[in-house]
Design a protein around this motif. Structure first.
Motif, PDB file in Angstrom:
ATOM      1  N   UNK A 167       0.544  -1.305  -0.219  1.00 31.46           N
ATOM      2  CA  UNK A 167       0.199  -0.026  -0.007  1.00 31.46           C
ATOM      3  C   UNK A 167       0.930   1.276  -0.031  1.00 31.46           C
ATOM      4  N   UNK A 168       1.934   1.254   0.616  1.00 34.96           N
ATOM      5  CA  UNK A 168       2.942   2.396   0.723  1.00 34.96           C
ATOM      6  C   UNK A 168       3.361   2.437  -0.699  1.00 34.96           C
ATOM      7  N   UNK A 169       3.888   1.563  -1.015  1.00 35.60           N
ATOM      8  CA  UNK A 169       4.440   1.451  -2.466  1.00 35.60           C
ATOM      9  C   UNK A 169       3.790   2.117  -3.625  1.00 35.60           C
ATOM     10  N   UNK A 170       2.634   1.699  -3.423  1.00 39.05           N
ATOM     11  CA  UNK A 170       1.687   2.044  -4.643  1.00 39.05           C
ATOM     12  C   UNK A 170       1.088   3.297  -4.018  1.00 39.05           C
ATOM     13  N   UNK A 171       1.379   4.123  -3.101  1.00 35.88           N
ATOM     14  CA  UNK A 171       0.723   5.167  -2.442  1.00 35.88           C
ATOM     15  C   UNK A 171      -0.772   5.117  -2.535  1.00 35.88           C
ATOM     16  N   UNK A 172      -1.267   3.893  -1.760  1.00 30.73           N
ATOM     17  CA  UNK A 172      -2.736   3.457  -1.746  1.00 30.73           C
ATOM     18  C   UNK A 172      -2.854   3.900  -0.303  1.00 30.73           C
ATOM     19  N   UNK A 173      -2.216   4.419   0.693  1.00 30.10           N
ATOM     20  CA  UNK A 173      -2.531   4.769   2.015  1.00 30.10           C
ATOM     21  C   UNK A 173      -2.531   6.143   2.348  1.00 30.10           C
ATOM     22  N   UNK A 174      -3.485   6.821   2.784  1.00 33.26           N
ATOM     23  CA  UNK A 174      -3.780   8.006   2.749  1.00 33.26           C
ATOM     24  C   UNK A 174      -3.676   8.741   4.223  1.00 33.26           C
ATOM     25  N   UNK A 175      -3.438   7.940   5.150  1.00 26.16           N
ATOM     26  CA  UNK A 175      -3.300   8.340   6.569  1.00 26.16           C
ATOM     27  C   UNK A 175      -2.805   7.296   7.482  1.00 26.16           C
ATOM     28  N   UNK A 176      -2.177   7.630   8.635  1.00 25.54           N
ATOM     29  CA  UNK A 176      -1.827   6.766   9.431  1.00 25.54           C
ATOM     30  C   UNK A 176      -2.424   7.323  10.926  1.00 25.54           C
ATOM     31  N   UNK A 177      -2.795   6.288  11.645  1.00 29.03           N
ATOM     32  CA  UNK A 177      -3.373   6.645  13.040  1.00 29.03           C
ATOM     33  C   UNK A 177      -2.312   6.033  14.052  1.00 29.03           C
ATOM     34  N   UNK A 178      -2.043   6.831  15.014  1.00 29.49           N
ATOM     35  CA  UNK A 178      -0.955   6.577  16.016  1.00 29.49           C
ATOM     36  C   UNK A 178      -1.594   7.062  17.344  1.00 29.49           C
ATOM     37  N   UNK A 179      -1.492   5.844  18.478  1.00 34.12           N
ATOM     38  CA  UNK A 179      -2.202   5.848  19.725  1.00 34.12           C
ATOM     39  C   UNK A 179      -1.096   6.152  20.691  1.00 34.12           C
ATOM     40  N   UNK A 180       0.087   5.857  20.701  1.00 32.39           N
ATOM     41  CA  UNK A 180       1.038   5.939  21.794  1.00 32.39           C
ATOM     42  C   UNK A 180       2.564   6.222  21.154  1.00 32.39           C
ATOM     43  N   UNK A 181       3.292   6.977  22.181  1.00 34.90           N
ATOM     44  CA  UNK A 181       4.699   6.916  21.667  1.00 34.90           C
ATOM     45  C   UNK A 181       5.651   5.626  21.257  1.00 34.90           C
ATOM     46  N   UNK A 182       5.268   4.812  21.900  1.00 33.45           N
ATOM     47  CA  UNK A 182       5.874   3.329  21.872  1.00 33.45           C
ATOM     48  C   UNK A 182       5.453   2.843  20.513  1.00 33.45           C
ATOM     49  N   UNK A 183       4.172   2.770  20.190  1.00 27.11           N
ATOM     50  CA  UNK A 183       3.810   2.352  18.730  1.00 27.11           C
ATOM     51  C   UNK A 183       4.294   3.224  17.794  1.00 27.11           C
ATOM     52  N   UNK A 184       4.404   4.526  17.847  1.00 28.95           N
ATOM     53  CA  UNK A 184       4.667   5.354  16.879  1.00 28.95           C
ATOM     54  C   UNK A 184       6.309   4.865  16.510  1.00 28.95           C
ATOM     55  N   UNK A 237     -11.984  13.016  14.213  1.00 29.66           N
ATOM     56  CA  UNK A 237     -12.173  14.051  13.609  1.00 29.66           C
ATOM     57  C   UNK A 237     -10.890  14.899  12.923  1.00 29.66           C
ATOM     58  N   UNK A 238      -9.760  14.526  13.628  1.00 32.49           N
ATOM     59  CA  UNK A 238      -8.513  15.061  13.176  1.00 32.49           C
ATOM     60  C   UNK A 238      -8.384  14.104  11.815  1.00 32.49           C
ATOM     61  N   UNK A 239      -8.374  13.132  11.906  1.00 34.27           N
ATOM     62  CA  UNK A 239      -8.293  12.433  10.279  1.00 34.27           C
ATOM     63  C   UNK A 239      -9.298  12.967   9.193  1.00 34.27           C
ATOM     64  N   UNK A 240     -10.368  13.280   9.636  1.00 32.28           N
ATOM     65  CA  UNK A 240     -11.327  13.794   8.735  1.00 32.28           C
ATOM     66  C   UNK A 240     -10.895  15.322   8.210  1.00 32.28           C
ATOM     67  N   UNK A 241     -10.185  15.754   9.241  1.00 32.65           N
ATOM     68  CA  UNK A 241      -9.805  17.128   8.813  1.00 32.65           C
ATOM     69  C   UNK A 241      -8.628  16.934   7.786  1.00 32.65           C
ATOM     70  N   UNK A 242      -7.603  16.092   8.042  1.00 33.35           N
ATOM     71  CA  UNK A 242      -6.483  15.787   7.426  1.00 33.35           C
ATOM     72  C   UNK A 242      -6.888  15.548   5.895  1.00 33.35           C
ATOM     73  N   UNK A 243      -8.001  14.602   5.613  1.00 33.30           N
ATOM     74  CA  UNK A 243      -8.131  14.310   4.376  1.00 33.30           C
ATOM     75  C   UNK A 243      -8.690  15.356   3.658  1.00 33.30           C
ATOM     76  N   UNK A 244      -9.736  16.238   4.297  1.00 32.33           N
ATOM     77  CA  UNK A 244     -10.242  17.257   3.747  1.00 32.33           C
ATOM     78  C   UNK A 244      -9.206  18.201   3.194  1.00 32.33           C
ATOM     79  N   UNK A 245      -8.094  18.476   3.825  1.00 30.69           N
ATOM     80  CA  UNK A 245      -6.872  19.322   3.508  1.00 30.69           C
ATOM     81  C   UNK A 245      -6.319  18.473   2.343  1.00 30.69           C
ATOM     82  N   UNK A 246      -6.040  17.362   2.140  1.00 33.53           N
ATOM     83  CA  UNK A 246      -5.483  16.923   1.345  1.00 33.53           C
ATOM     84  C   UNK A 246      -6.287  16.789  -0.415  1.00 33.53           C
ATOM     85  N   UNK A 247      -7.538  17.059   0.109  1.00 34.05           N
ATOM     86  CA  UNK A 247      -8.581  16.782  -1.338  1.00 34.05           C
ATOM     87  C   UNK A 247      -8.686  18.490  -1.511  1.00 34.05           C
ATOM     88  N   UNK A 248      -8.274  19.289  -0.822  1.00 32.59           N
ATOM     89  CA  UNK A 248      -8.506  20.865  -1.033  1.00 32.59           C
ATOM     90  C   UNK A 248      -7.428  21.426  -2.048  1.00 32.59           C
TER      91      UNK A 248
END
Length: 248
Positions: A167-184, A237-248
């Protein structure tokens, strides 16, 4: 286009369901793996309450709670998700804080001021092996005696699923969700090892808190967004904001 969820199993399944209900295609890459740690309470302390910063801490000791006599104690949970796990495990009195460790500390301190807890109370802290802050020490400075028991660890998963790399190689992922410092951090290490770090950091990184976001910024991500509150609804909500910005 897909949304990548890095949250560990099993919480990631509920997150995926919620995202799909919002119309998103979801990929899962749990970059941390839950491992329980044997529970040995040798303190012989007379606990007044329990504090918990993760549902995993409850999950790890759930079969032992009845025999240990802990279910009768009030439990201070960091947020609603952890509170739900506590209720499901059998705790009757659950007090919910505002979603992070600082809010949990303040909630416990306020309970002492409100005479719900005694100032010198002994608290049992069911914790993970890797702590982002010294909650026990902070409460100790407020006059509490905190006994910290490690009940689980989250081990890094060193590889990403093949469909995620593709998905990354084909540019098919449009956002990533992160929940903690360790997972990031674990996500960054895995992406680097798989050779997809540049693609992974070129898209919006939506983070549960500023603490999480700093890890991505330090790694070179240019589109890092932080939820207004440390809960999943605000993260969406942050995700939706990010996606709207990418489409703008």
């Amino acid at each position: 286009m897909s949304i990548l969820v890095t949250r560990p199993h099993p919480e990631n399944e509920a997150t995926a369901d919620n995202l799909r209900a919002r119309g998103h295609v979801v990929l899962l890459a749990p970059v941390l793996k839950f491992e329980p740690v044997a529970f040995h309470d040798e303190s012989e302390a007379n606990y007044s309450a329990i504090i918990v910063t993760s549902a995993n801490a409850i999950r790890a000791v759930a079969p032992l709670l009845q025999d240990l006599g802990l279910l009768k104690l009030p439990l201070f949970a960091v947020g609603e998700h952890t509170a739900t796990a506590a209720r499901d495990a059998g705790f009757a009195e659950v007090i919910i804080a505002g979603g992070d460790s600082a809010a949990l500390r303040d909630r416990v301190v306020q309970s002492a001021r409100d005479k719900v807890l005694k100032k010198k109370s002994t608290l049992l802290y069911l914790a993970g092996a890797d702590l982002s802050r010294d909650l026990g020490g902070e409460l100790g400075a407020e006059g509490f005696n905190v006994v910290t028991q490690t009940t689980y660890r989250m081990a890094p998963v060193k590889i990403l699923p093949r469909d995620v790399c593709e998905g990354f190689a084909a540019h098919g992922i449009e956002a990533v969700l992160h929940y903690s410092r360790r997972s990031a951090r674990a996500f960054l290490d895995a992406a680097r090892d798989e050779g997809v770090e540049i693609s992974a950091l070129a898209i919006p990184q939506c983070c549960l808190s500023e603490t999480v976001a700093s890890v991505l910024r330090d790694a070179g991500a240019s589109q890092v967004l932080v939820a207004a509150k440390p809960d999943e609804s605000a993260l969406f909500d942050t995700l939706e904001r990010a996606l709207r910005t990418r489409l703008a």
